[in-house]
Design a protein around this motif. Structure first.
Motif, mmCIF file in Angstrom:
data_model
loop_
_atom_site.group_PDB
_atom_site.id
_atom_site.type_symbol
_atom_site.label_atom_id
_atom_site.label_comp_id
_atom_site.label_asym_id
_atom_site.label_seq_id
_atom_site.Cartn_x
_atom_site.Cartn_y
_atom_site.Cartn_z
ATOM 1 N N GLU A 138 -8.193 -30.344 9.681
ATOM 2 C CA GLU A 138 -7.940 -31.168 8.501
ATOM 3 C C GLU A 138 -9.001 -30.991 7.417
ATOM 4 O O GLU A 138 -8.695 -31.132 6.228
ATOM 5 N N ASN A 139 -10.232 -30.694 7.797
ATOM 6 C CA ASN A 139 -11.331 -30.691 6.827
ATOM 7 C C ASN A 139 -11.926 -29.324 6.560
ATOM 8 O O ASN A 139 -12.831 -29.213 5.728
ATOM 9 N N ILE A 140 -11.456 -28.301 7.219
ATOM 10 C CA ILE A 140 -12.086 -26.994 7.057
ATOM 11 C C ILE A 140 -11.839 -26.404 5.677
ATOM 12 O O ILE A 140 -12.626 -25.611 5.158
ATOM 13 N N LYS A 141 -10.741 -26.807 5.018
ATOM 14 C CA LYS A 141 -10.443 -26.270 3.687
ATOM 15 C C LYS A 141 -11.394 -26.823 2.634
ATOM 16 O O LYS A 141 -11.604 -26.196 1.590
ATOM 17 N N GLN A 142 -11.966 -27.991 2.861
ATOM 18 C CA GLN A 142 -12.864 -28.604 1.888
ATOM 19 C C GLN A 142 -14.301 -28.104 2.012
ATOM 20 O O GLN A 142 -15.138 -28.452 1.181
ATOM 21 N N PHE A 157 -17.144 -22.773 11.405
ATOM 22 C CA PHE A 157 -16.297 -23.758 12.061
ATOM 23 C C PHE A 157 -14.903 -23.214 12.367
ATOM 24 O O PHE A 157 -14.243 -23.692 13.285
ATOM 25 N N GLN A 158 -14.481 -22.188 11.624
ATOM 26 C CA GLN A 158 -13.235 -21.525 11.997
ATOM 27 C C GLN A 158 -13.407 -20.773 13.313
ATOM 28 O O GLN A 158 -12.473 -20.716 14.135
ATOM 29 N N ALA A 159 -14.604 -20.223 13.527
ATOM 30 C CA ALA A 159 -14.879 -19.571 14.812
ATOM 31 C C ALA A 159 -14.842 -20.587 15.949
ATOM 32 O O ALA A 159 -14.349 -20.284 17.052
ATOM 33 N N ILE A 160 -15.348 -21.820 15.714
ATOM 34 C CA ILE A 160 -15.279 -22.863 16.739
ATOM 35 C C ILE A 160 -13.830 -23.223 17.042
ATOM 36 O O ILE A 160 -13.443 -23.403 18.208
ATOM 37 N N VAL A 161 -12.995 -23.323 16.001
ATOM 38 C CA VAL A 161 -11.570 -23.629 16.196
ATOM 39 C C VAL A 161 -10.899 -22.549 17.037
ATOM 40 O O VAL A 161 -10.130 -22.845 17.970
ATOM 41 N N ASP A 162 -11.183 -21.297 16.747
ATOM 42 C CA ASP A 162 -10.580 -20.192 17.507
ATOM 43 C C ASP A 162 -11.022 -20.222 18.970
ATOM 44 O O ASP A 162 -10.208 -19.980 19.884
#
Length: 674
Positions: free
Chosen positions: A456-460, A469-474
């Motif tokens: 929800e907040n990665i785009k901001q 944090f995209q690496a954490i999501v993956d």
């Protein structure tokens, strides 16, 4: 018969003569003891001075044929050497004499006492390897002079340890004091005296002396009976608390060493360690409770300071090093609750470094023990704060090290330096928390809140932070898929606790643990390089502010000279003042080139005419503007005096009042445990 009788009488006479000699020696020792007692009562020394030939002859006598009288004289020389400058103390003739006395007495005088009083009953053992019986204090050796010699020698040794400043000499004295430990079993006061000296050295001296003192303290705890170990546990912790109020690059290694020493000493007796830890953890909880009940600035500072953090860190480190010790298991719950209360105590973004340091401790304990400590909600709360999500402001401040600070000045909040360090610490804590439970069968449910929050907040976020944090999501999605697939294929039920504990341990390709191990190595290397830097961020900013103040003072002193050198007319005075103000405003940014002086102007028939200068012109004095009143002059003067403080305060990165150590004098543990 007469010859035989005479022979027998001669032998009996020899035996009587030997007995008379022994009695005479005993009387001489008794006389020496009486004289020593008289010296203690009157305060007048028996020996007035010591020189080098006298000391060398005395050492030779002690080495060839040791006697108690020679030992008393040698002890008197050692007392004179360790009490130089005191009234009525014997004089030492030269520094060489002092060195000879000290270098002989410290290693050899305890051995001399062992030999004179026959403390080593086993000839096969070395002279220093001995053990006295429990009732030795009732024997004639103890009451016949050993007690007094040992007492006086300890006084001299403690005085020497206080006066010496050289690290090698101090270490030499401490290392050779281990021979005294078995003698101290007869008197608790002697044990306490030596223990206090060692604790003082351990808490205040250099690293080599600290280690030597700690080794002696540990040997005393092992060899001497109860209650010395209780005194050592209490003394070493209180000494640590009193000397851990300031943390910076120079004290970081010392505090780390003292923490390791406390953990090592408390591991000697876990039952006594639990009793002491319970008392001091309870004191920490009381401080926290009082702060929650009455939350003010003063009470908040009793918790948010280095002394409180280092105190609770010691117990975390002890539990972390021995997580499976049954005696320490009851301490897990109270200390975890204290840290959760400390983290949620205040929501100011100034204390985020303190909270992240506490989260590191919780993650470390959860990693090494079987306790379930969920720090994910705490991390998500910090991620939702404005310093992490807002657009950062540029600044010239140096990078921050959260291990050396607990709070930041208000001027740093919202800057790019603060945000970068926050993102770095959050990334480390998120990866650590996820790696702890990445093998658990409940990992998909555990990581689900973080997955939703990041999506929800990665785009901001900023572009450089999105990748982290995209690496954490993956990684979460990949590991959750592996665990979910294994759960669907496995027949393990919730009742099989033993199988659930080892559910995902066979997965050697755990990408989260691999990523965290690499991140941990990288952080350790960066921390080591950062600790090698000479300047602390607060010291650097303080130096900058002091330099700015010096510039302002120099500018104020040179202001009159600039006015004298200004060759403008009376009409250009105010313009020159405005130019000075502009130069002051730009002093922190760019230094402007100096303006060339204008040519002098005079009035002829109402028209300005340039005057050609021939040769060196004389400096004209400062002309007064016609019609200017005294009141106007005072206003201009006040304006000039107030100028240096106008805009420079806004341009500094950190205020001087904010750059102060996190030291709270009110937070001191009491010596009364009960």
């Amino acid at each position: 018969m007469d010859e035989e009788g005479n022979t027998e009488e001669g032998e009996e006479g020899d035996e009587v003569g030997e007995e008379d000699e022994e009695v005479a020696d005993t009387k001489d020792d008794a006389e020496d003891d009486v004289k020593s007692d008289e010296e203690e009562q009157t305060g007048k020394p028996k020996f007035k001075a010591f020189n080098l030939p006298q000391i060398e002859a005395l050492i030779k006598e002690v080495d060839t044929k040791p006697t108690r009288a020679a030992a008393v004289r040698m002890l008197a020389a050692f007392a004179a050497a360790t009490h130089i400058g005191m009234e009525d103390a014997p004089q030492i003739s030269s520094p060489q004499t002092f060195t000879t006395i000290v270098t002989w007495c410290i290693p050899n005088f305890p051995k001399l006492l062992i030999e004179l009083y026959r403390l080593n009953a086993d000839p096969k053992k070395s002279s220093t390897d001995y053990k006295l019986p429990k009732d030795f204090h009732k024997t004639k050796h103890w009451n016949g002079g050993l007690q007094r010699c040992l007492r006086n020698y300890l006084k001299c040794l403690n005085a020497f340890l206080e006066m010496v400043a050289d690290s090698s000499m101090l270490t030499f004295a401490i290392d050779n004091s281990s021979t005294l430990i078995p003698m101290l079993v007869c008197n608790v006061r002697y044990q306490t005296s030596l223990l206090k000296s060692m604790l003082n050295i351990w808490a205040t001296r250099d690293q080599a002396s600290r280690l030597a003192a700690f080794v002696l303290i540990r040997d005393m705890c092992i060899q001497l009976p109860f209650p010395l170990i209780d005194q050592a546990f209490k003394g070493i912790y209180l000494a640590f608390v009193k000397n851990s109020r300031i943390v910076n690059r120079s004290t970081w290694a010392e505090i780390k060493l003292m923490t390791s020493c406390i953990i090592e000493l408390y591991s000697l007796d876990f039952i006594a360690a639990y009793q002491h830890a319970f008392v001091y953890i309870r004191q920490l909880a009381i401080h926290l409770r009082n702060t929650i009940a009455n939350l003010t600035q003063s009470t908040l500072e009793q918790v948010y300071n280095w002394q409180f953090f280092n105190s609770i860190q010691v117990w975390f480190k002890l539990i972390t090093h021995y997580p499976k010790e049954q005696e320490l298991q009851p301490l897990h719950y109270p200390i975890i609750q204290i840290l959760f209360g400390v983290i949620r105590l205040h929501k100011s973004p100034r204390f985020l470094p303190f909270k992240l340091n506490c989260i590191r401790l919780l993650n470390e304990l959860a990693d090494r023990s079987e306790s379930f400590i969920n720090t994910m909600p705490l991390l998500l709360e910090i991620m939702a704060t404005s310093p992490v999500r807002s657009h950062p402001k540029p600044t010239k401040s140096k990078p921050l090290n959260f291990k050396l600070i607990l709070r930041v000045p208000q001027s740093i909040i919202g800057t790019i330096v603060y945000q970068d360090q926050l993102i770095k610490e959050l990334n480390h804590s998120f990866m650590h928390c996820l790696s702890i439970y990445s093998d658990s069968a409940a990992f998909p449910e555990f990581a689900f809140p973080a997955l939703v929050f990041f999506k929800e907040n990665i785009k901001q976020m900023q572009n450089k932070d999105k990748k982290k944090f995209q690496a954490i999501v993956d990684l979460i999605q990949k590991q959750s898929g592996i665990i979910s697939k294994k759960r669907s294929q496995s027949k393990v039920t919730l009742a099989d606790v033993s199988k659930l504990k080892t559910f995902g341990t066979d997965n050697k390709d755990n990408s989260i643990k691999i990523q965290f191990s690499n991140l941990k190595i990288q952080d350790e290397q960066e921390a080591q390089e950062d600790m090698m830097d000479e300047d602390d961020i607060r010291e650097a900013n303080l130096d900058d502010d002091q330099n700015n103040l010096k510039k302002r003072s120099h500018h104020a002193e040179d202001e009159d000279d600039d006015d004298d050198e200004d060759e403008d007319g009376d009409d250009d005075d105010e313009d020159g003042d405005d130019a000075d103000e502009d130069d002051e405003d730009d002093d922190m940014e760019v230094e402007k080139p100096a303006k060339s002086p204008k040519k002098a102007i005079k009035q002829e028939n109402g028209k300005p005419v340039q005057v050609k200068k021939e040769g060196k012109p004389e400096k004209p004095g400062k002309q007064e503007k016609p019609g200017k009143s005294e009141k106007a002059k005072k206003e201009v003067q006040v304006k000039k005096e107030a100028k240096p403080k106008s805009k420079k305060a806004k341009r500094g990165n950190i205020k001087e009042e904010d750059i102060k150590e996190d030291v709270v004098e009110d937070f001191v543990f009491s010596d009364e445990e009960d």
